[in-house]
Design an enzyme around this catalytic site. Sequence first.
Site: not given
Length: 126
Positions: A61, A112
């Site tokens: 991206k 996370h």
Amino acid sequence: MIFGTGVDIVDISRFERLLEEGNVRLFERLFTTHEIEYCAGKAHSAQHYALRFAAKEAFLKACGLGLREGLTWHDVEVVNDTLGKPELRLHGKARQIFTDMDLSKTFVSLSHDGNFAVAMVVLERL
């Protein structure tokens, strides 16, 4: 100067399912041997796979490319330095594109929480 940024979030349960199914071929397609060895050696390996997958997606991206121009998942590898800090190691077509775009540095951050893994990549241009 910043050239591009990319971020990706992955549901860790996807990788838990894939591990339970024993989908070895998919893991070998998505991850390098080094990444597989690293993740397999961890207590929560699905979390580590998810983080690496998110980093690869975030890199694509940030480049503005996606998986085209001949890029493969193995062209972007997530490694850790001696202190455990994640870094991107670029191979093949990813290295060539990085050079052709006059990019000079990659920055990657992994995190996370709960059942989600997130990665952010920043690309710097000369």
